[in-house]
Design a protein around this motif. Structure first.
Motif, PDB file in Angstrom:
ATOM      1  N   PHE A   1      -6.533   1.745   2.810  1.00  0.00           N
ATOM      2  CA  PHE A   1      -7.157   0.469   2.470  1.00  0.00           C
ATOM      3  C   PHE A   1      -8.638   0.656   2.159  1.00  0.00           C
ATOM      4  CE2 PHE A   1      -3.437  -0.672   4.962  1.00  0.00           C
ATOM      5  CZ  PHE A   1      -2.852  -1.601   4.120  1.00  0.00           C
ATOM      6  N   GLY A   2      -9.106  -0.056   1.171  1.00  0.00           N
ATOM      7  CA  GLY A   2     -10.490   0.076   0.730  1.00  0.00           C
ATOM      8  C   GLY A   2     -10.664   1.158  -0.311  1.00  0.00           C
ATOM      9  N   LYS A   3      -9.548   1.682  -0.799  1.00  0.00           N
ATOM     10  CA  LYS A   3      -9.585   2.722  -1.833  1.00  0.00           C
ATOM     11  C   LYS A   3      -8.680   2.308  -2.988  1.00  0.00           C
ATOM     12  CE  LYS A   3     -10.422   6.213   1.625  1.00  0.00           C
ATOM     13  NZ  LYS A   3     -10.403   5.325   2.761  1.00  0.00           N
ATOM     14  N   ARG A   4      -8.985   2.822  -4.139  1.00  0.00           N
ATOM     15  CA  ARG A   4      -8.211   2.521  -5.343  1.00  0.00           C
ATOM     16  C   ARG A   4      -7.843   3.837  -6.008  1.00  0.00           C
ATOM     17  NH1 ARG A   4     -11.649  -0.985  -8.437  1.00  0.00           N
ATOM     18  NH2 ARG A   4     -10.875  -2.578  -7.037  1.00  0.00           N
TER      19      ARG A   4
ATOM     20  N   TRP B   1      -2.615   0.744   9.984  1.00  0.00           N
ATOM     21  CA  TRP B   1      -1.837   1.648   9.150  1.00  0.00           C
ATOM     22  C   TRP B   1      -1.717   3.021   9.804  1.00  0.00           C
ATOM     23  CZ3 TRP B   1       1.163   1.995   4.889  1.00  0.00           C
ATOM     24  CH2 TRP B   1       1.347   3.264   4.342  1.00  0.00           C
TER      25      TRP B   1
ATOM     26  N   ALA C   1       0.838  -1.208   0.000  1.00  0.00           N
ATOM     27  CA  ALA C   1       0.000   0.000   0.000  1.00  0.00           C
ATOM     28  C   ALA C   1       0.872   1.257   0.000  1.00  0.00           C
ATOM     29  CB  ALA C   1      -0.930   0.003   1.206  1.00  0.00           C
TER      30      ALA C   1
ATOM     31  N   SER D   1     -10.291  -4.215   5.496  1.00  0.00           N
ATOM     32  CA  SER D   1      -9.803  -2.879   5.139  1.00  0.00           C
ATOM     33  C   SER D   1      -9.875  -1.933   6.332  1.00  0.00           C
ATOM     34  CB  SER D   1     -10.625  -2.309   3.991  1.00  0.00           C
ATOM     35  OG  SER D   1     -10.428  -3.050   2.828  1.00  0.00           O
ATOM     36  N   SER D   2     -10.946  -2.034   7.100  1.00  0.00           N
ATOM     37  CA  SER D   2     -11.087  -1.169   8.276  1.00  0.00           C
ATOM     38  C   SER D   2     -10.021  -1.483   9.323  1.00  0.00           C
ATOM     39  CB  SER D   2     -12.473  -1.327   8.890  1.00  0.00           C
ATOM     40  OG  SER D   2     -13.458  -0.953   7.960  1.00  0.00           O
TER      41      SER D   2
ATOM     42  N   GLY E   1      -7.137  -2.930   8.717  1.00  0.00           N
ATOM     43  CA  GLY E   1      -5.870  -2.503   8.121  1.00  0.00           C
ATOM     44  C   GLY E   1      -5.665  -1.006   8.222  1.00  0.00           C
ATOM     45  N   ASN E   2      -6.743  -0.232   8.053  1.00  0.00           N
ATOM     46  CA  ASN E   2      -6.648   1.224   8.164  1.00  0.00           C
ATOM     47  C   ASN E   2      -6.272   1.664   9.573  1.00  0.00           C
ATOM     48  OD1 ASN E   2      -7.081   2.136   5.534  1.00  0.00           O
ATOM     49  ND2 ASN E   2      -9.293   1.952   5.747  1.00  0.00           N
TER      50      ASN E   2
ATOM     51  N   LYS F   1     -13.264   1.139  -3.140  1.00  0.00           N
ATOM     52  CA  LYS F   1     -13.416  -0.220  -3.661  1.00  0.00           C
ATOM     53  C   LYS F   1     -14.762  -0.749  -3.173  1.00  0.00           C
ATOM     54  CE  LYS F   1      -8.639  -1.811  -3.760  1.00  0.00           C
ATOM     55  NZ  LYS F   1      -7.716  -2.792  -3.181  1.00  0.00           N
TER      56      LYS F   1
ATOM     57  N   ALA G   1     -14.559  -3.753  -0.550  1.00  0.00           N
ATOM     58  CA  ALA G   1     -13.763  -3.600   0.669  1.00  0.00           C
ATOM     59  C   ALA G   1     -14.606  -3.993   1.872  1.00  0.00           C
ATOM     60  CB  ALA G   1     -13.281  -2.160   0.814  1.00  0.00           C
TER      61      ALA G   1
END
Length: 136
Positions: free
Chosen positions: A116-119, A73, A40, A66-67, A69-70, A59, A62
């Protein structure tokens, strides 16, 4: 026009921000468990190196991962990368030509904190009706 803006961005802050993301990615890849964070970070390094003409979209697939991971992160990398964006934005806003780049820097902070959860996609490749979180 995008190329000119990207070159100005690269010279006046993009390189050092990309180096910060690259260092975060290398640090995250040292442990096997955090390799997804490194990937990422490398993806974000490419984004901050040449941002004009890009858009950030959610995404649709997601999930809870993703949550989680965020949150991890943000604790490990997101907050200090966001500080890097703020410092760069303040420095860029000291000149008239840098004000546009300072605004772009501040627009990147939500994606920096929670990637995370975004592209990140080319702005030209957005689907009809697809709304980006932000577009540069």
């Amino acid at each position: 026009m995008r190329t000119i803006l990207n070159v100005i961005w690269l010279v006046f802050g993009g390189i050092w921000l990309a180096v910060l993301y690259f260092l975060a990615g290398v640090l995250a890849c040292l442990l096997i468990v955090t390799i997804p964070f490194g990937i990422a970070s490398f993806r974000m390094a490419r984004y901050v190196l040449w941002p004009y003409g890009k858009a950030v979209v959610v995404k649709p697939d997601a999930g809870v991962g993703s949550s989680v991971g965020n949150v991890i992160w943000f604790v490990l990398f997101g907050w200090w990368l966001a500080i890097g964006h703020v410092v760069t934005a303040v420095a860029q806003s000291l000149t008239i030509i840098g004000i546009i780049d300072a605004i772009v820097n501040l627009k990147m902070i939500p994606v920096t904190c929670f990637p995370f959860g975004k592209r990140i996609v080319n702005r030209d490749s957005l689907l009809p009706g697809q709304r980006p979180l932000h577009s540069i």
